[in-house]
Structures are given as C-alpha cells and as structure tokens.
Design a protein around this motif. Structure first.
Motif, PDB file in Angstrom:
ATOM      1  N   THR A  97       0.842  -1.186   0.000  1.00 52.86           N
ATOM      2  CA  THR A  97       0.000   0.000   0.000  1.00 52.86           C
ATOM      3  C   THR A  97       0.884   1.245   0.000  1.00 52.86           C
ATOM      4  O   THR A  97       2.105   1.154  -0.054  1.00 52.86           O
ATOM      5  N   ASP A  98       0.245   2.401   0.058  1.00 55.46           N
ATOM      6  CA  ASP A  98       1.017   3.645   0.005  1.00 55.46           C
ATOM      7  C   ASP A  98       1.944   3.788   1.203  1.00 55.46           C
ATOM      8  O   ASP A  98       3.038   4.346   1.096  1.00 55.46           O
ATOM      9  N   ALA A  99       1.494   3.319   2.361  1.00 55.53           N
ATOM     10  CA  ALA A  99       2.294   3.435   3.585  1.00 55.53           C
ATOM     11  C   ALA A  99       1.763   2.446   4.608  1.00 55.53           C
ATOM     12  O   ALA A  99       0.559   2.224   4.701  1.00 55.53           O
ATOM     13  N   GLY A 100       2.665   1.853   5.363  1.00 55.22           N
ATOM     14  CA  GLY A 100       2.254   0.923   6.395  1.00 55.22           C
ATOM     15  C   GLY A 100       1.949  -0.460   5.843  1.00 55.22           C
ATOM     16  O   GLY A 100       2.349  -0.821   4.737  1.00 55.22           O
ATOM     17  N   LEU A 101       1.198  -1.229   6.621  1.00 55.18           N
ATOM     18  CA  LEU A 101       0.962  -2.636   6.308  1.00 55.18           C
ATOM     19  C   LEU A 101      -0.377  -2.825   5.605  1.00 55.18           C
ATOM     20  O   LEU A 101      -1.403  -2.310   6.061  1.00 55.18           O
ATOM     21  N   PRO A 102      -0.423  -3.560   4.499  1.00 52.05           N
ATOM     22  CA  PRO A 102      -1.692  -3.825   3.816  1.00 52.05           C
ATOM     23  C   PRO A 102      -2.710  -4.458   4.761  1.00 52.05           C
ATOM     24  O   PRO A 102      -2.358  -5.277   5.617  1.00 52.05           O
ATOM     25  N   GLY A 103      -3.968  -4.072   4.593  1.00 47.56           N
ATOM     26  CA  GLY A 103      -5.032  -4.623   5.423  1.00 47.56           C
ATOM     27  C   GLY A 103      -5.374  -3.778   6.626  1.00 47.56           C
ATOM     28  O   GLY A 103      -6.427  -3.978   7.245  1.00 47.56           O
ATOM     29  N   VAL A 104      -4.525  -2.816   6.993  1.00 51.15           N
ATOM     30  CA  VAL A 104      -4.799  -1.934   8.125  1.00 51.15           C
ATOM     31  C   VAL A 104      -5.323  -0.608   7.566  1.00 51.15           C
ATOM     32  O   VAL A 104      -4.548   0.269   7.192  1.00 51.15           O
ATOM     33  N   SER A 105      -6.642  -0.504   7.440  1.00 53.43           N
ATOM     34  CA  SER A 105      -7.308   0.635   6.800  1.00 53.43           C
ATOM     35  C   SER A 105      -6.855   0.813   5.351  1.00 53.43           C
ATOM     36  O   SER A 105      -6.938   1.901   4.798  1.00 53.43           O
ATOM     37  N   ASP A 106      -6.374  -0.238   4.746  1.00 53.03           N
ATOM     38  CA  ASP A 106      -5.957  -0.252   3.347  1.00 53.03           C
ATOM     39  C   ASP A 106      -6.357  -1.595   2.760  1.00 53.03           C
ATOM     40  O   ASP A 106      -6.618  -2.561   3.500  1.00 53.03           O
ATOM     41  N   PRO A 107      -6.398  -1.716   1.431  1.00 53.14           N
ATOM     42  CA  PRO A 107      -6.763  -3.001   0.812  1.00 53.14           C
ATOM     43  C   PRO A 107      -5.855  -4.131   1.272  1.00 53.14           C
ATOM     44  O   PRO A 107      -4.676  -3.925   1.545  1.00 53.14           O
ATOM     45  N   GLY A 108      -6.412  -5.320   1.328  1.00 56.28           N
ATOM     46  CA  GLY A 108      -5.623  -6.483   1.705  1.00 56.28           C
ATOM     47  C   GLY A 108      -6.439  -7.583   2.352  1.00 56.28           C
ATOM     48  O   GLY A 108      -6.220  -8.778   2.097  1.00 56.28           O
ATOM     49  N   TYR A 109      -7.417  -7.212   3.170  1.00 57.07           N
ATOM     50  CA  TYR A 109      -8.153  -8.226   3.935  1.00 57.07           C
ATOM     51  C   TYR A 109      -8.851  -9.237   3.039  1.00 57.07           C
ATOM     52  O   TYR A 109      -8.768 -10.451   3.276  1.00 57.07           O
ATOM     53  N   ARG A 110      -9.554  -8.770   2.013  1.00 60.44           N
ATOM     54  CA  ARG A 110     -10.314  -9.693   1.171  1.00 60.44           C
ATOM     55  C   ARG A 110      -9.413 -10.739   0.516  1.00 60.44           C
ATOM     56  O   ARG A 110      -9.765 -11.927   0.430  1.00 60.44           O
ATOM     57  N   LEU A 111      -8.265 -10.300   0.033  1.00 56.07           N
ATOM     58  CA  LEU A 111      -7.347 -11.236  -0.612  1.00 56.07           C
ATOM     59  C   LEU A 111      -6.771 -12.212   0.400  1.00 56.07           C
ATOM     60  O   LEU A 111      -6.640 -13.412   0.118  1.00 56.07           O
ATOM     61  N   VAL A 112      -6.435 -11.740   1.575  1.00 61.51           N
ATOM     62  CA  VAL A 112      -5.921 -12.626   2.626  1.00 61.51           C
ATOM     63  C   VAL A 112      -6.962 -13.684   2.977  1.00 61.51           C
ATOM     64  O   VAL A 112      -6.661 -14.879   3.069  1.00 61.51           O
ATOM     65  N   ARG A 113      -8.213 -13.240   3.167  1.00 59.34           N
ATOM     66  CA  ARG A 113      -9.277 -14.181   3.519  1.00 59.34           C
ATOM     67  C   ARG A 113      -9.469 -15.239   2.438  1.00 59.34           C
ATOM     68  O   ARG A 113      -9.590 -16.434   2.713  1.00 59.34           O
ATOM     69  N   ALA A 114      -9.451 -14.788   1.174  1.00 54.85           N
ATOM     70  CA  ALA A 114      -9.625 -15.722   0.065  1.00 54.85           C
ATOM     71  C   ALA A 114      -8.460 -16.700  -0.024  1.00 54.85           C
ATOM     72  O   ALA A 114      -8.651 -17.898  -0.284  1.00 54.85           O
ATOM     73  N   ALA A 115      -7.246 -16.198   0.193  1.00 56.37           N
ATOM     74  CA  ALA A 115      -6.062 -17.060   0.136  1.00 56.37           C
ATOM     75  C   ALA A 115      -6.085 -18.095   1.257  1.00 56.37           C
ATOM     76  O   ALA A 115      -5.785 -19.279   1.041  1.00 56.37           O
ATOM     77  N   VAL A 116      -6.454 -17.663   2.451  1.00 62.28           N
ATOM     78  CA  VAL A 116      -6.529 -18.586   3.583  1.00 62.28           C
ATOM     79  C   VAL A 116      -7.562 -19.687   3.307  1.00 62.28           C
ATOM     80  O   VAL A 116      -7.327 -20.872   3.590  1.00 62.28           O
ATOM     81  N   ASP A 117      -8.703 -19.301   2.740  1.00 63.07           N
ATOM     82  CA  ASP A 117      -9.755 -20.275   2.440  1.00 63.07           C
ATOM     83  C   ASP A 117      -9.294 -21.318   1.426  1.00 63.07           C
ATOM     84  O   ASP A 117      -9.787 -22.454   1.423  1.00 63.07           O
ATOM     85  N   GLU A 118      -8.353 -20.940   0.560  1.00 66.46           N
ATOM     86  CA  GLU A 118      -7.850 -21.861  -0.466  1.00 66.46           C
ATOM     87  C   GLU A 118      -6.531 -22.515  -0.055  1.00 66.46           C
ATOM     88  O   GLU A 118      -5.865 -23.151  -0.875  1.00 66.46           O
ATOM     89  N   ASP A 119      -6.144 -22.346   1.196  1.00 67.86           N
ATOM     90  CA  ASP A 119      -4.912 -22.951   1.716  1.00 67.86           C
ATOM     91  C   ASP A 119      -3.667 -22.443   0.996  1.00 67.86           C
ATOM     92  O   ASP A 119      -2.688 -23.170   0.820  1.00 67.86           O
ATOM     93  N   VAL A 120      -3.701 -21.167   0.580  1.00 68.73           N
ATOM     94  CA  VAL A 120      -2.538 -20.536  -0.026  1.00 68.73           C
ATOM     95  C   VAL A 120      -1.682 -19.935   1.088  1.00 68.73           C
ATOM     96  O   VAL A 120      -2.217 -19.255   1.973  1.00 68.73           O
ATOM     97  N   PRO A 121      -0.384 -20.147   1.086  1.00 64.44           N
ATOM     98  CA  PRO A 121       0.466 -19.579   2.141  1.00 64.44           C
ATOM     99  C   PRO A 121       0.403 -18.051   2.147  1.00 64.44           C
ATOM    100  O   PRO A 121       0.489 -17.414   1.096  1.00 64.44           O
ATOM    101  N   VAL A 122       0.247 -17.486   3.331  1.00 66.32           N
ATOM    102  CA  VAL A 122       0.201 -16.029   3.503  1.00 66.32           C
ATOM    103  C   VAL A 122       1.234 -15.652   4.550  1.00 66.32           C
ATOM    104  O   VAL A 122       1.273 -16.243   5.633  1.00 66.32           O
ATOM    105  N   THR A 123       2.061 -14.684   4.233  1.00 69.10           N
ATOM    106  CA  THR A 123       3.044 -14.208   5.198  1.00 69.10           C
ATOM    107  C   THR A 123       3.175 -12.692   5.070  1.00 69.10           C
ATOM    108  O   THR A 123       2.635 -12.100   4.140  1.00 69.10           O
TER     109      THR A 123
END
Length: 291
Positions: A97-123
């Motif tokens: 994202t522009d600054a800081g960590l994705p998913g903290v008031s920035d895009p990221g959560y939806r992709l993380v949730r989808a990846a977790v549901d499909e057993d894709v490694p997330v780090t």
C-alpha cells in the motif's frame, strides 16, 4: 519470489505465496533490505498506487521486473479474485500500500481471507506502522490498546460510533483526514469529555513531524484553524468509574429517581451517565431487581 511457493491447492498442485509488504510511512530510507529484495524478485506486485510504488522503487534503487497491477479500495473485490487465480496458478503475489501494512485501513483483507480459504500460504514482511508509531510516542498507556480506523464521515454516524466507545478502557488509535480533523476532535470532546488526554500525530517519521499532546478540548481548539499532513489520533481510555458499579446499587439509584417522578428510561440514562457505566448495565440491573 518465483520458485519459493510453499502451499498446495485442493488438487495438490503447488500454489504461489501471498506476501503482505509494509511500506515506509514517511522516509524511504526506513525500508528494509528484505523489502528491497522482495520488490526486485516478485512475480506480481499489487499496489494501492502504482505511481507511488514506482517512486519508492526509484528511491530504493530497485529495478522492478514483476507485472504491476493496481489494487485499491474501489477495485479491491474484483482484483482480489484475479490475484487469487494467479496464486492458485503458482505465481507469488506481493501486496503493498502507500504506507504501512496492507489490510490496516488499506486493501488487503479480502485477498488474505480468500487465500486462507484456499490454503494458499500467507506471510508478512513487517515494517513501519502508523498505528504503533503514534501509540508509542503519544505518552499514553501502551499496555492495552485498540485500533478504530477512520471514524465515519457523516456527523451523526461519527457521533454514534464515538459514543459507543466512551467507556472503552483501552487507549484508542484513529486515522483521520486533515480536512475532518477539527470536526472529529470536536465530536470526541462531546463523546469523551474535554479533559480526556489525547495526542494528535502529524506527518509521522517525516521532516515536519509534529506531536501535539494534551486534553481533547485543547487539541480541538488548536485544530480549528486547519491542520495539514497525514494524521493519527491517540486517545486515552476511559478512567475507572468512581461511582456505583454493583447492580443492586445501580437499580436502587434508578428506583430513587423513579419515586421522585423521573421516567424509568430517563432515570436509567442519568444513573449510567453519573456513574460512568453503560446504559445496558443499568437496564439489566433494574430488570434483575424487579425479578
């Protein structure tokens, strides 16, 4: 990142890896060596602002060979589905994202949730965060805190949200636009009181960083003339109530007001406000006493 995949999908095929990369919140030199390496080696980079990504890469002297796609609030849902397909096809995806960590008031959560549901490694590739940076420089308690993101833009919704936090005992961290800072601080005064300790952190880690600490009333008056820059607000938690807290005592206080002619609903509101407890707690105490 290619070749470092470490997961399997439902069909047993190797999947890619999702990497959430923290970007500097102010100075490019705060970027880690790992971020430089990740940007240089990614298969696909999903950036909140592709132009800012290119500027950051230039500042870091990193040559990006990855396919770069935009990933921001308005296209997050559709882009998440596309990026999940890339991950399932075995390609690694770096989100920044522009600054800081994705998913903290920035895009990221939806992709993380989808990846977790499909057993894709997330780090995550950790790094700067305006939330914790503001917290530790605020001078307010850091042992327990909560992040509340951006308050609602509409006045009524903002007032209701802040009112629901009036009894929150933990230190609270908010983001806010400089254009709405004065209105938000005024609403915080209404919800939390003039004397509640707080800090307004402006342009954290940048050249013109400024930390204003003091009671909410003073900070609200300071912000009336306008403030520029990226803003993070830290507000102290509610103090321990000094009034009644036992259900029987609260119910008795309501009964006294009722006997003097105050309607029960109004009496419950008054007792809750005077003793610094939620209205629901007083209501439940009254119901229990009647039983």
């Amino acid at each position: 990142m290619t070749g470092n995949a470490a997961g399997t999908g439902d069909g047993g095929a190797t999947t890619g890896r999702l990497l959430l990369a923290a970007a500097p919140i102010g100075r490019p030199e705060d970027a880690s060596a790992r971020l430089r390496a990740a940007l240089a080696g990614a298969d696909i980079i999903a950036a909140e602002d592709t132009r800012r990504l290119r500027r950051l890469a230039a500042d870091l002297d990193v040559a990006i060979s990855a396919r770069v796609v935009s990933y921001y609030d308005q296209n997050e849902r559709a882009r998440a589905a596309e990026l999940l397909g890339e991950l399932l096809a075995g390609r690694d995806v770096l989100v920044i994202t522009d600054a800081g960590l994705p998913g903290v008031s920035d895009p990221g959560y939806r992709l993380v949730r989808a990846a977790v549901d499909e057993d894709v490694p997330v780090t995550a590739l950790p790094g700067p965060s305006a939330v914790t940076t503001a917290l530790v420089v605020s001078g307010l308690p850091t042992d327990r805190f909560c992040f509340e993101g951006f308050p609602p833009r509409k006045a009524g919704e903002r007032a209701r949200r802040l009112a629901s936090l009036a009894a929150e005992p933990r230190t609270m961290v908010f983001f806010e636009s400089p254009r709405r800072l004065d209105d938000t601080l005024a609403a915080m005064v209404e919800a939390f009181g003039t004397d509640r300790p707080a800090a307004v952190c402006r342009e954290l880690t940048k050249t013109y960083e400024e930390i204003r600490r003091g009671p909410l009333g003073e900070l609200a008056a300071w912000a009336e003339d306008g403030v520029r820059g990226e803003i993070t607000i830290v507000v102290g938690g509610a103090p321990e109530p000094e009034g009644l807290s036992e259900p029987a005592d609260l119910a008795a206080a309501v009964a006294v007001r009722e006997s003097a002619g105050t309607p029960r609903k109004e009496a419950i509101v008054e007792v809750a406000k005077e003793n610094g407890v939620p209205k629901r707690l007083v209501y439940d105490a009254v119901v229990a006493a009647r039983k």
